[in-house]
Scaffold this motif. Structure first.
Motif, mmCIF file in Angstrom:
data_model
loop_
_atom_site.group_PDB
_atom_site.id
_atom_site.type_symbol
_atom_site.label_atom_id
_atom_site.label_comp_id
_atom_site.label_asym_id
_atom_site.label_seq_id
_atom_site.Cartn_x
_atom_site.Cartn_y
_atom_site.Cartn_z
ATOM 1 N N ALA A 1 0.821 -1.219 0.000
ATOM 2 C CA ALA A 1 0.000 0.000 0.000
ATOM 3 C C ALA A 1 0.852 1.265 0.000
ATOM 4 C CB ALA A 1 -0.930 -0.007 1.218
ATOM 5 N N GLU A 2 1.840 1.329 0.913
ATOM 6 C CA GLU A 2 2.588 2.583 1.024
ATOM 7 C C GLU A 2 3.610 2.746 -0.085
ATOM 8 O OE1 GLU A 2 3.421 -0.237 2.485
ATOM 9 O OE2 GLU A 2 4.888 0.061 4.110
ATOM 10 N N ARG A 3 3.892 1.682 -0.802
ATOM 11 C CA ARG A 3 4.817 1.764 -1.932
ATOM 12 C C ARG A 3 4.088 1.670 -3.265
ATOM 13 N NH1 ARG A 3 9.368 3.973 -1.894
ATOM 14 N NH2 ARG A 3 10.410 2.481 -3.268
ATOM 15 N N ALA A 4 2.789 1.841 -3.252
ATOM 16 C CA ALA A 4 2.057 1.874 -4.518
ATOM 17 C C ALA A 4 2.632 2.995 -5.366
ATOM 18 C CB ALA A 4 0.573 2.110 -4.265
ATOM 19 N N TYR A 5 3.011 2.686 -6.574
ATOM 20 C CA TYR A 5 3.460 3.748 -7.473
ATOM 21 C C TYR A 5 2.225 4.350 -8.137
ATOM 22 C CZ TYR A 5 6.666 6.377 -10.317
ATOM 23 O OH TYR A 5 7.362 7.402 -10.896
ATOM 24 N N ALA A 6 1.451 3.493 -8.798
ATOM 25 C CA ALA A 6 0.116 3.892 -9.263
ATOM 26 C C ALA A 6 0.120 5.278 -9.901
ATOM 27 C CB ALA A 6 -0.884 3.823 -8.098
ATOM 28 N N GLU A 7 1.011 5.452 -10.871
ATOM 29 C CA GLU A 7 1.143 6.750 -11.529
ATOM 30 C C GLU A 7 -0.193 7.196 -12.123
ATOM 31 O OE1 GLU A 7 4.351 6.941 -14.362
ATOM 32 O OE2 GLU A 7 3.519 8.728 -15.313
ATOM 33 N N THR A 8 -0.459 8.481 -12.039
ATOM 34 C CA THR A 8 -1.716 9.012 -12.584
ATOM 35 C C THR A 8 -1.836 8.679 -14.072
ATOM 36 O OG1 THR A 8 -1.594 10.772 -10.940
ATOM 37 C CG2 THR A 8 -3.152 11.072 -12.756
ATOM 38 N N CYS A 9 -0.743 8.784 -14.809
ATOM 39 C CA CYS A 9 -0.783 8.432 -16.239
ATOM 40 C C CYS A 9 -1.161 6.964 -16.445
ATOM 41 C CB CYS A 9 0.574 8.678 -16.899
ATOM 42 S SG CYS A 9 0.947 10.402 -17.217
ATOM 43 N N ALA A 10 -0.750 6.097 -15.523
ATOM 44 C CA ALA A 10 -1.078 4.679 -15.651
ATOM 45 C C ALA A 10 -2.575 4.460 -15.455
ATOM 46 C CB ALA A 10 -0.272 3.849 -14.654
ATOM 47 N N ALA A 11 -3.199 5.277 -14.605
ATOM 48 C CA ALA A 11 -4.660 5.198 -14.441
ATOM 49 C C ALA A 11 -5.344 5.609 -15.745
ATOM 50 C CB ALA A 11 -5.112 6.094 -13.290
ATOM 51 N N ILE A 12 -4.842 6.666 -16.363
ATOM 52 C CA ILE A 12 -5.423 7.118 -17.637
ATOM 53 C C ILE A 12 -5.226 6.042 -18.705
ATOM 54 C CG2 ILE A 12 -5.194 8.836 -19.487
ATOM 55 C CD1 ILE A 12 -4.470 10.872 -17.206
ATOM 56 N N GLY A 13 -4.027 5.463 -18.749
ATOM 57 C CA GLY A 13 -3.755 4.401 -19.714
ATOM 58 C C GLY A 13 -4.646 3.181 -19.493
ATOM 59 N N THR A 14 -4.913 2.855 -18.228
ATOM 60 C CA THR A 14 -5.808 1.734 -17.925
ATOM 61 C C THR A 14 -7.218 2.037 -18.431
ATOM 62 O OG1 THR A 14 -4.520 1.206 -15.948
ATOM 63 C CG2 THR A 14 -6.744 0.292 -16.076
ATOM 64 N N ALA A 15 -7.668 3.267 -18.219
ATOM 65 C CA ALA A 15 -9.005 3.642 -18.695
ATOM 66 C C ALA A 15 -9.063 3.615 -20.227
ATOM 67 C CB ALA A 15 -9.379 5.027 -18.162
ATOM 68 N N GLN A 16 -7.977 4.068 -20.865
ATOM 69 C CA GLN A 16 -7.954 4.043 -22.335
ATOM 70 C C GLN A 16 -7.996 2.612 -22.851
ATOM 71 O OE1 GLN A 16 -4.336 6.456 -22.781
ATOM 72 N NE2 GLN A 16 -5.563 7.984 -23.836
ATOM 73 N N TRP A 17 -7.250 1.720 -22.208
ATOM 74 C CA TRP A 17 -7.267 0.309 -22.607
ATOM 75 C C TRP A 17 -8.657 -0.289 -22.331
ATOM 76 C CZ3 TRP A 17 -4.105 -4.103 -19.815
ATOM 77 C CH2 TRP A 17 -4.307 -5.318 -20.504
#
Ligand SMILES: [Zn+2]
Length: 645
Positions: free
Chosen positions: A330-346
């Motif tokens: 949890a505390e080392r989640a990178y979870a980049e904002t761009c990766a969230a956008i890329g996941t939504a695009q996929w």
């Protein structure tokens, strides 16, 4: 700055992904108008705060000067460390194209749009002028001081990544404004890439995928199938190991094995989901069922074993990469904002290709959690990485207390996320509904006026705060047509009624399909129960074992230190506490209020004997806030997962 006449909105504007899918075709941008609610508020904030902020920062950081200096050496040296800084201009232009295509709601919006229009015009002129005669465009390698020639470093040069973002901005300007100037620039650059790396060219590809989905969209916009073929070649070639794997190994670049043989999403998370989004586009346009089936496998594996509860991805900071299955600290989640956008695009493309409702459930989770958390409530500060826990002494890349800024920051040396937020927010309406001649499918929920061939409807909802969705028919085609509504998996016990008559059969596949001859005024009410609920973690998810997290509807909640008199690390969440958490309907964040047991550690021993427990000392009042909104007040500890014993 002169305003050119070709920027007038055009009547029918194709959406960000313009193709026919299994469930229908995404509706045009002007066919889905957000009329209220959270997504509407996000778009207004984007228009009046985030766009002007990003424009100022892009100017200040020198991204535009990098174009200008190619013709004016007095401007000075290339600014910034990276060869992909042109994309921050392109992503901003993509978002601005959408905003200029909409009517401003008031004078304040109109004034901000004029500033955005000046930036758009200035940027387009600089971009046109910067392009080389052969079509090449990349201010880093065009610089006289560049240490390398163009195309010498495909691993790290990001040259085709630059083309990808240029092409997406160009397609948006063409569709939203009828302005084809950037499209001409992008097509010339794409032609050069086809010449160099096409069927008869060097069988190479870019270290950072992105150009694949952009080339498919360029093909859709121009009708030129060479761009689709080029995207297909890039997808098929990847994994041949032709990139130079410096700094990181082949996995990082998704270059260890061909995509079709990849067992699980791997490597740099943003690269991975951009590649998968482009590959899904290719599978959709070429009817490649085997590729599509493999992409579904990769998606399902990612969602089940490599995604955080928030929908965030990437747990390794050193290479911004996916970890092993269930490696989700949890505390080392990178979870980049761009990766969230890329996941939504996929996810959006995978939904178009398959019609699967559960894919949209995950996109919805990403939207309201992993994506939304990336931007501050005031719209002018950003997280780069998005952990699910902040210890009192936690150091976050986004820069807690760095440079005098708290938590989210105004800008980054690598500013990929902020302009990505700008463009994705401006495009949200393109991802709400699909239709064909005799059906309208509501994919993601927001208050909106939606016009489609079969049905025009007004959707009213207060999601994610309240689970009621009301759909009122404004116009219906003659004869039977189908209105399909997604029933999210989180909405256990959902009910629906048409003109007050309960609908008996609720779906097994996540789609409530209502087929009948509709009349104007007909009203469908879908009630999605949103009790407070809690989840634990898979037994193999070591980092969250022995803890639980609170959700409501699509929202993940967390506890911030300022809302608990006891240290958040000492709070216990028991199953019987969950139904006693009460939604504060008067609070704009709909915080959950209750009291939880407090169990401080019984000593300093980091490894107490097996069987030892920390006894509960008392109960304390707490408030839980939506995870997407944490970090908007004072800096402190935060937890999504609370201890259970
Ligand atoms: Zn980013």
């Amino acid at each position: 700055m002169a305003i050119t006449p070709n920027l007038a909105p055009v009547p029918t504007r194709a959406p960000a992904v313009a193709t026919a899918g299994r469930a229908g075709t995404p509706l045009g941008t002007d066919r889905v108008r957000l009329t209220g609610g959270l997504l509407h508020d996000w778009q207004r904030r984007n228009r009046v705060v985030t766009v002007p902020h990003v424009v100022r920062e892009v100017r200040q950081a020198g991204n535009l000067d990098n174009f200008r200096r190619l013709h004016d050496p007095a401007v000075g040296d290339y600014r910034g460390r990276y060869p992909f800084l042109d994309t921050d201009v392109y992503k901003t232009l993509e978002g601005i194209a959408y905003e200029l295509g909409r009517e401003p709601a008031d004078e304040g919006e109109a004034a901000e749009l004029e500033t955005a229009r000046d930036f758009f015009e200035e940027s387009v002129a600089l971009i046109e002028r910067a392009q080389r005669a052969d079509g090449y465009l990349g201010t880093f390698y065009q610089s006289p001081q560049s240490p390398k020639e163009p195309w010498q470093d495909l691993s790290w040069g990001h040259e085709m990544y630059n083309l990808g973002h240029l092409a997406q901005a160009a397609v948006a300007a063409s569709r939203q404004l009828g302005d084809r100037r950037l499209l001409d620039v992008a097509a010339r650059f794409a032609d050069l890439v086809v010449e160099r790396y096409g069927p008869d060219g060097e069988p190479a590809y870019c270290g950072h995928p992105e150009v694949e989905m952009a080339l498919v969209e360029l093909a859709r916009e121009t009708g030129d199938r060479r761009y689709l073929e080029q995207a297909r070649l890039f997808v098929e070639r990847r994994g041949a190991g032709t990139l130079e794997h410096t700094i990181f190994a082949a996995d990082y670049f998704q270059d260890a094995v061909p995509l079709r043989e990849l067992g699980s999403v791997t490597g740099h998370a943003v690269r991975m989901v951009y590649l998968a989004a482009g590959a899904t586009d290719v599978a959709l346009e070429t009817d490649d069922d085997a590729l599509l089936a493999h992409l579904e496998h990769l998606w399902d594996d990612m969602v089940a074993r490599k995604s955080y509860l928030t929908g965030g991805i990437g747990s390794r900071h050193s290479d911004e990469a996916f970890g092993d299955r269930f490696e989700l600290p949890a505390e080392r989640a990178y979870a980049e904002t761009c990766a969230a956008i890329g996941t939504a695009q996929w996810g959006w493309r995978l939904f178009l290709a398959t019609g699967r409702a559960d894919v949209l459930d995950h996109v919805e989770r990403v939207l309201h959690n992993a994506y939304a958390v990336g931007l501050s409530e005031d719209g002018a500060a950003f997280f780069y990485d998005n952990p699910l826990q902040r210890r009192p002494d936690h150091e976050q890349r986004s820069g807690a207390e760095k440079d005098g800024e708290l938590l989210r920051r105004a800008w980054f040396g690598c500013p990929c996320c902020p302009p990505n937020v700008v463009r994705w927010t401006s495009e949200l309406q393109d991802h709400l509904a699909v239709a064909d001649d005799d059906s309208l499918t509501l994919a993601l929920y927001a208050s909106a006026a939606i016009d489609s061939p079969a049905l025009d409807v007004d959707v009213t909802t207060d999601l994610p705060w309240d689970g009621r969705v009301t759909v009122r028919v404004r116009r219906a085609a003659d004869g039977p047509t189908t209105l399909a509504l997604r029933v999210p998996a989180w909405a256990d016990g959902a009910t629906a009624a048409v003109d007050g008559e309960p609908v008996s059969e609720l779906p097994a596949d996540g789609w409530l399909r209502l087929t009948r001859t509709w009349a104007p005024g007909a009203t469908v009410v879908l009630d999605l129960p949103m009790p407070v609920r809690a989840v634990t973690a898979h037994p193999h998810l070591d980092a969250a074992r022995g803890s639980a997290a609170v959700l409501r509807g699509p929202l993940v909640y967390c506890v911030e230190q300022q809302d608990s008199p006891a240290p958040v690390d000492d709070l216990l969440l028991a199953a019987e506490d969950v139904p006693r958490l009460v939604v504060d309907e008067d609070h704009p964040w709909r915080v959950l209020r209750g009291d939880l047991a407090v169990a401080p550690p019984s000593g300093d021993d980091p490894y107490p004997p097996l069987g030892a427990t920390a006894p509960t000392t008392h109960r304390a009042p707490v408030a839980l806030v939506p995870y997407a909104l944490w970090g908007n007040r004072e800096v402190g500890a935060m937890r999504v997962f609370l201890r259970t014993s």
